[in-house]
Design an enzyme around this catalytic site. Structure first.
Site, PDB file in Angstrom:
ATOM      1  N   ALA A 277       0.876  -1.185   0.000  1.00  0.00           N
ATOM      2  CA  ALA A 277       0.000   0.000   0.000  1.00  0.00           C
ATOM      3  C   ALA A 277       0.904   1.223   0.000  1.00  0.00           C
ATOM      4  O   ALA A 277       1.425   1.622   1.046  1.00  0.00           O
ATOM      5  CB  ALA A 277      -0.894  -0.009   1.232  1.00  0.00           C
ATOM      6  N   CYS A 337      -7.551   5.917 -18.874  1.00  0.00           N
ATOM      7  CA  CYS A 337      -8.995   5.674 -18.983  1.00  0.00           C
ATOM      8  C   CYS A 337      -9.763   6.994 -18.951  1.00  0.00           C
ATOM      9  O   CYS A 337     -10.970   7.002 -18.745  1.00  0.00           O
ATOM     10  CB  CYS A 337      -9.465   4.728 -17.883  1.00  0.00           C
ATOM     11  SG  CYS A 337      -9.201   5.372 -16.238  1.00  0.00           S
TER      12      CYS A 337
END
Ligand code: SAH
Length: 393
Positions: A277, A337
């Site tokens: 993370a 995207c």
């Protein structure tokens, strides 16, 4: 009889070319006072019928459902959903023994503006992006159950965050048909936990299915970094492709949990994989040159046209870091995207990054969204995902 919306003179041109939106500036007047989400007929200034669609408040005033004069009734929804399902069968993503994860409805691409439906095994997750689709959610749900030949049994409605806030509809996420705690879906023979309750979008990024298969093909004996991994789709395919090691990175600790769960589902106890993370830029700065296969699949850097320039800079900065560190002979899968970033914009941003690194770079593949995210030829705005696979000397 639907309420009538009259266009200003000459404003029917784009509708004549089947573009499915009416902008508010094109409207002359409306008869009756339609409520947001109501079906309205669109007429030219001469009073000639041109389209029928959902009325909404905002710069897009009508999302067209049909260019034929017809009732938007049960048979309309069934017809549209049946065509959508048949297309998914024809391209081999539905009715497929090793794949039950696919997009059944991709908005304008399926003649259903404002509606997204993703199928995960027996559950369809439905998302309304317009008030009209929210109003018609039960018709859509019934049509989905009817046309999918018993393969879909449950429908989870997930529009809490996608409906216009101002409409004040207070929709709640939850099952509107059936209900099942079973949440493992199969994509190309690999299993994934789908978190439709809390996950991003409908719980999974269905749109990278084919690009993940291509990644698998290149993974053998490589050291793979999957940056912005989310549920770890690319990581799991990389493992199946025989990668030497796979590192998954996402700034969200929840995503790291998801990728670990998906790894345990498919490759329990396999020590080739580790997840971290961490922020992408920090990780890329601190890492060494151990990777020879890198995936960069960031969230949309530009949500609106105004942020385009900043977004392109962001793509350049990100890709430059990968070019700087990737091993000679390495392969980079890089994506955008953002709908407002065109294929050429993106290519230019990556080109700039490559030039900054001074590496010799070749384009091996140009990637895009898969066939279950079809683009309506009259609505080029439906094209959003683009990617490049690059060989870096
Ligand atoms: N590649 C994924 C989808 C990526 S979605 C797939 O195939 O499913 C984008 C992801 O980027 C999200 O999970 C988000 O948590 C993560 N993210 C956003 N900003 C980030 C940052 N600065 N550093 C690392 N991850 C980030």
């Amino acid at each position: 009889m639907y309420k009538k919306l009259f266009l200003r003179k000459g404003k029917e041109e784009s509708l004549k070319r089947f573009h499915p939106w009416v902008f508010s500036g094109a409207i002359h007047h409306i008869e009756g006072d339609p409520e947001e989400g109501e079906i309205v007929d669109v007429l030219t200034s001469e009073g000639e019928f041109i389209a029928v669609g959902h009325w909404q408040i905002g710069s897009i005033a009508v999302r067209v459902l049909s260019f034929e004069k017809r009732d938007i009734d049960t048979s309309f929804w069934e017809e549209r959903l049946r065509v959508a399902y048949e297309l998914r069968c024809a391209i081999g993503v539905a009715r497929n023994p090793i794949n039950n994860t696919y997009r059944l409805v991709h908005g304008e691409g399926d003649g259903l503006p404002g509606l997204i439906v993703d199928v995960y095994g027996k559950t369809a997750v439905m998302q309304a992006h317009s008030v009209g689709m929210h109003v018609n959610r039960n018709d859509v749900a019934d049509a989905i159950l009817k046309v999918t030949e018993g393969t879909v049994e449950n429908i989870y409605y997930k529009s809490e965050t996608t409906l216009p806030f101002k409409a004040n509809l207070g929709p709640e996420n939850g099952f509107i048909r059936g209900g099942s705690p079973e949440n493992i879906a199969v994509e190309n023979g690999l299993k994934f936990h789908i978190d439709w309750l809390k996950g991003q979008k409908t719980g999974f990024f269905v749109d990278q299915r084919e690009n993940r298969l291509l990644l698998e093909h290149y993974a053998k004996d490589r050291s793979l970094l999957n940056m912005f991994c989310y549920t770890g789709g690319f990581s799991v395919y990389g493992m199946r492709g025989g990668a030497r090691l796979v590192h998954s990175v996402d700034s969200s600790a929840k995503a790291v949990d998801l990728v670990n769960q998906n790894m345990a589902l498919n490759f329990p106890g396999d020590t080739r994989h580790q997840a971290f993370a961490e922020d992408a830029f920090k990780y890329l700065d601190a890492m060494g040159d151990q990777y020879d296969l890198i995936i960069l699949d960031p969230p949309a850097f530009a949500k609106h046209k105004d942020s385009l320039r900043q977004a392109l800079k962001g793509y350049t900065r990100l890709n430059a870091k990968a070019f700087e560190k990737i091993k000679p002979g390495g392969i980079l899968f890089t994506f955008s995207c953002s709908q407002v970033v065109t294929k050429d914009n993106f290519r230019m941003a990556v080109f700039t990054a490559a030039a900054q690194s001074g590496r010799r770079v070749r384009i091996l593949h140009q990637l895009h969204q898969p066939a279950d995210h079809p683009i309506n030829i009259y609505h080029p705005e439906g094209e959003y995902l683009k990617g490049l696979v690059l060989y870096v000397e």
